[in-house]
Structure formats: C-alpha cells, structure tokens
Design an enzyme around this catalytic site. Structure first.
Site, short mmCIF file in Angstrom:
data_model
loop_
_atom_site.label_atom_id
_atom_site.label_comp_id
_atom_site.label_asym_id
_atom_site.label_seq_id
_atom_site.Cartn_x
_atom_site.Cartn_y
_atom_site.Cartn_z
N ASP A 1 1.79 16.15 10.14
CA ASP A 1 2.17 16.42 8.74
C ASP A 1 2.99 17.70 8.58
OD1 ASP A 1 0.64 14.17 8.38
OD2 ASP A 1 -1.11 15.24 7.62
N PHE B 1 4.57 8.83 10.17
CA PHE B 1 3.55 9.49 9.36
C PHE B 1 4.18 10.53 8.43
CE2 PHE B 1 -0.93 8.88 11.40
CZ PHE B 1 -0.81 7.52 11.24
N SER B 2 3.29 11.27 7.75
CA SER B 2 3.74 12.16 6.67
C SER B 2 4.63 13.29 7.15
CB SER B 2 2.53 12.75 5.96
OG SER B 2 2.00 11.79 5.09
N ASP C 1 0.27 9.19 0.98
CA ASP C 1 0.82 10.53 0.68
C ASP C 1 2.27 10.56 0.17
OD1 ASP C 1 -1.35 10.59 2.36
OD2 ASP C 1 -0.39 11.81 3.88
N GLU D 1 -5.47 18.02 7.07
CA GLU D 1 -4.32 17.13 6.88
C GLU D 1 -3.38 17.73 5.84
OE1 GLU D 1 -5.39 12.65 7.93
OE2 GLU D 1 -6.27 13.23 6.03
N GLN E 1 4.21 7.52 1.99
CA GLN E 1 3.66 6.67 3.03
C GLN E 1 3.49 5.26 2.46
OE1 GLN E 1 2.11 7.91 6.54
NE2 GLN E 1 4.15 8.56 5.91
N TRP F 1 0.84 -1.22 0.00
CA TRP F 1 0.00 0.00 0.00
C TRP F 1 0.86 1.25 0.00
CZ3 TRP F 1 -5.03 2.02 0.76
CH2 TRP F 1 -5.09 3.29 1.34
C1 FRU Z 1 -3.24 11.83 4.99
C2 FRU Z 1 -2.73 11.14 6.25
C3 FRU Z 1 -1.83 12.07 7.02
C4 FRU Z 1 -1.01 11.12 7.83
C5 FRU Z 1 -0.84 9.95 6.88
C6 FRU Z 1 -0.84 8.63 7.55
O1 FRU Z 1 -3.45 11.01 3.93
O2 FRU Z 1 -3.82 10.70 7.03
O3 FRU Z 1 -2.53 13.03 7.78
O4 FRU Z 1 0.21 11.65 8.22
O5 FRU Z 1 -1.91 10.02 5.97
O6 FRU Z 1 -0.57 7.62 6.64
#
Ligand code: FRU
Length: 496
Positions: free
Chosen positions: A164, A100-101, A41, A218, A57, A38
C-alpha cells in the site's frame, strides 16, 4: 500472461454481465460505487488534467473480493462524476494475483505516476503460506491508459505483508510510506525516499504500533495538517476496547511532528478516524486549493454485506471529506464544501420544540437526503435526540441519535431492515448539538459538531417508502433549526 489490454476487456465484460441483473434498491445516489462488482480501498487519489481522479480496488467478476483491478472515475468539480474505463488489471508476473492498493502523483514532465503493490500468493492459491508483495510503478499520459514499469521496491527478506505505497513530495524529494509486518510480527510503517521517482532507498521505520497484538498496518498515509504531521493507518489484529475497534477492520491515526531525514515524534494517542461500522482504508490527497481531502471505503471483509447476495454490486466510497486539525490535535472531517451543490428541494422546519415522547414525521420518502439539525441541549430534556432513518411501512428503521446518558452520537441498527445489526457511537459533550447526516439509499454518514467526530455505517432498508422522523424520549427537544435537503445523483449520465 495475457496482455493488460486483453485483461481489461475481460474485466469490462465481467462488469457488463453483472450489470444486466443489478438490483438498485440500495445502490447509492451520491456515493461512488462500481457499476457492478466488488470494490474496496480508494486508490490513486489525484488531480490531473483539471480533473479529480479517483481509482479504487475493484473485482469486476463478482460481488466478492477477488483478483484486484483498479476501477476509475473522474470529476472536474468533486460533485459530478464520470465513469472511466477500468485502469489496471493483473498482467505481469509481479502483480499476477492482484493490482493492490496504491497512490498517484503528477511528475514534473506532466505524467500521472501510479505506485501500487504487486501481489502474489506465495503458494499461488491463497494466503496460507503468506504473500509476496512488491511495490510497482505505472505511468499515464492521459490519466486513463496506463503503462506498467514493473517492480521498483522489492520485498525485504522475511516480510509476509509489505504493501500500500502512499507517495508525496516534500522539497525536492519524493517520499513513500507503506505498511509492513516486521519479522517479529509487529505492525509498522516504512519510509523510503527517491530523487527521480524510479530509484527508491530505505529511510527508516517511521512508525510502529505500540500494541503487540497489531501485526500489520494497512493503507498507511502520512501528510501535513496545520503545523503537524498525521500518520493514518489501519491496524490489523487489535482487540476491541469499548467503542473502539469494534469492526473487523478499523482505521485510525496519530498526530506528531516530522521533518525530512528525522524521526516522527508522536504527540497523541491512536484515535479512530470514524466511529461507525463501515469506514476503512481512507486515503488523502491535496486539492488544487491546498485543502486536504479524504475518501474512505464503506464495506466489510469479515461480515456479509446485504448487497452481496443478489444485487450484483458491493461496497462504496464515502463522500469526499475535508480534513482540518483541531486545537486538541484531533483530525476533524466535514463533507467537501462542493457537495452543497447536490442539494435540491430543501424543506425548512425552522425552530420548534418537540414534546415529550413524540415522533414528528419530517419526510415520507427520504431515500437520499442531507439533514442539518441544531439542538440547544441546555433546553432539551429528552434522554435521546433521535432520528428514525430509512423507516419503512413495516416499522423497521435505523436509529441515529445523540444519547445524553452515554454522551455519544450513535448509529443503532438494531431495527434496521436488512444486514448486520449492532450499534456504534462517537463521544460528544457540549451544550449545543449540531448534526449533519447524509442518508443515501444504503448508508448513513453522521458529522458531529463541525466534524469533530464522524460515524459511518451501512443501513439497508426494507421494501417501501423510507420515511424520516424526529423522535424524543421521556423529555422534550429544543430544535434551533432543522433543514432537510434532497440530494441529486453524482453521475454525469444518470445511470446511477
Ligand atoms: C486493505 C487492503 C490493502 C490491500 C487491498 C487489497 O483494504 O487489504 O492492504 O492492498 O486491500 O484489495
């Protein structure tokens, strides 16, 4: 916890396992996707050691979202891409449940510095009791191997979403924006500053979405374009209105003025970045020549994606796009100019008129092509100027058109082979229609009149050759020019 090295080895094994049974019927030719597993972002977009660095991601163990890693690819020219080892995995307490991002910048001492959100579930299992999210830092000498430095911005008390980080430098100061859900559940962009890249201080809440239904923004971005500043973000919670906000997740922007140490003065309403079904979490970067580039994510958190069940991969990035600011303060996006290097075997149909209610076969197998279509609408009477894309022998296809009644450029998936249906449309008025349509093996990106609007959606065809047709309805089409280019693979070693 185990070390990052061990986690990364496990992650690579996860990808290899999925890769063994990957199905390629919809795997992209010229879009970035993980080898398997998978992705969501785009992260850490940067230019470092003479190469474009694109992270994303990544869940390497399945085609579903899961504990997040950072996948990585790089390119010297934005056209041909090399797969790099997975860059980061959860390995410290602060990012226990996900890396995360985030974003990346180059420091004065020549390191690639990455800022990302360290994610934990408060209850250790799921979101039911909220998230615990902090901003973390990692550095790399070579752009491939990363050393984590841990938390640099703690989560303020009471915030359940705080993530983020997008970092840039103006003058001598570093700036970081990230998305937050305020204590009274409003979607906000917070701005911090730093002189040394390590110590960060709160500056202000630089933007709050006026819609009280929006509880979180986000993937915020903040960047200069023309003589203005753009704040991009992905609002969570708004209700759909007409053609706007129809997806589970939508990305948009506002344009205004900003100076360091001052408020942001908003000068436009919120607008969508893209009108299609599958465009989210865009992140921008500066190219070495000063162009503002953006990659978005094509995927879905809310609806099943056709590749998830049996194909071993899910999600891709859009092609890189160049952004400019129109006089109307709309952000325009076109494919990065480098992408013309992917073209081969061009078929030129010249200028002609398509009669009323006719279908003209353009190519019998157009699975990865770019279409350039110019139409004189003053001499066109067809109600819709249509393209049947991904048309398989069973008749299923995705319909891309300019609809002269609705004044929209549309992707309609009512008759698509597999996957989610529905239609989306970008506004268009004018006498001259100019479309660039990028058709990959599982997706369509439409660029309307020099990128004034874009429409980006998955399209998953059925078995067999994928024909391309031009089609008219109850009137004629005055085609000024029509060219179709085959597009070659973007991968350095052609493993798709
Ligand atoms: C947006 C999000 C971000 C987060 C990431 C997690 O698509 O939800 O806010 O950092 O994906 O995978």
């Amino acid at each position: 916890m185990t070390t990052m090295k061990e986690q990364l080895e496990r992650a690579e094994q996860g990808v290899d396992t999925l890769l063994r049974t990957r199905r390629d019927r919809w795997y992209p030719t010229f879009h970035i996707a993980a080898k398997a597993g998978w992705i969501n972002d785009p992260n850490g977009l940067s230019y470092f050691h003479d190469r474009y660095q694109v992270f994303f991601q990544h869940h390497p163990f399945s085609t579903e979202w899961g504990p997040m890693h950072w996948g990585h690819v790089s390119s010297s020219d934005l056209v041909t891409w090399r797969r790099e080892p997975i860059a980061m995995a959860p390995s410290i307490e602060a990012d226990r449940d996900g890396v995360f991002s985030g974003s990346a910048v180059v420091s004065d001492d020549g390191k690639l510095v990455v800022y990302y959100t360290g994610h934990r579930w408060r209850n250790g299992v799921n979101e039911d009791d909220g998230n615990l999210q902090v901003q973390c830092m990692a550095v790399s000498d070579d752009g491939v191997n990363f050393h984590k430095l841990g938390t640099i911005v703690e989560c303020p008390d009471g915030l359940l979403h705080f993530r983020d980080p997008k970092v840039w430098r103006t003058g001598d100061t570093w700036y970081m924006v990230f998305g937050a859900c305020s204590a009274d559940k409003r979607g906000q962009v917070w701005l911090y500053t730093s002189q040394d890249m390590h110590t960060w201080a709160f500056d202000r809440v630089v933007y709050e979405d006026p819609d009280p239904d929006v509880f979180m923004l986000e993937c915020p971005d903040m960047f200069p374009l023309g003589d203005k500043w753009v704040i991009g973000y992905c609002p969570m919670g708004p209700r759909p209105q007409g053609y706007v906000g129809r997806n589970g997740h939508n990305a948009g922007y506002v344009v205004g003025s900003w100076q360091p140490g001052k408020e942001f003065h908003q000068e436009t309403d919120y607008r969508l970045c893209d009108w299609g079904h599958n465009y989210y979490a865009p992140q921008t970067m500066l190219a070495p020549d000063g162009r503002r580039l953006v990659f978005g994510w094509m995927g879905s958190f809310t609806l099943p994606v056709a590749t998830q069940a049996e194909d071993g991969w899910c999600g891709q990035l859009t092609v890189p796009r160049e952004l400019t600011l129109g006089e109307d303060l709309h952000v325009h996006a076109v494919p990065a100019r480098e992408l013309t290097a992917l073209r081969e075997d061009t078929v030129d149909f010249g200028s002609f008129e398509l009669g009323a209610n006719e279908d003209k076969l353009l190519l019998e197998d157009a699975e990865d092509v770019e279409i350039e279509l110019e139409v004189d609408l003053t001499r066109t009477t067809s109600e819709r100027v249509g393209l049947n894309v991904h048309k398989t022998p069973d008749g299923h296809h995705t319909f891309v058109c300019y609809d002269d009644l609705a004044h929209r450029v549309v992707i309609d998936r009512r008759d698509s082979g597999k996957g989610d249906r529905g239609y989306r449309g970008a506004p268009f008025t004018g006498d001259h229609l100019s479309l660039r349509v990028l058709v990959d093996r599982g997706s369509i990106e439409v660029f309307v009149n020099g990128g004034q609007e874009t429409v980006t959606s998955f399209s998953f065809p059925n078995e067999g050759a994928r024909a391309l047709e031009l089609t008219s309805e109850s009137g004629t089409i005055a085609v000024e020019s029509l060219r179709v280019h085959h597009l070659r693979t973007i991968w350095e070693t052609p493993d798709r």
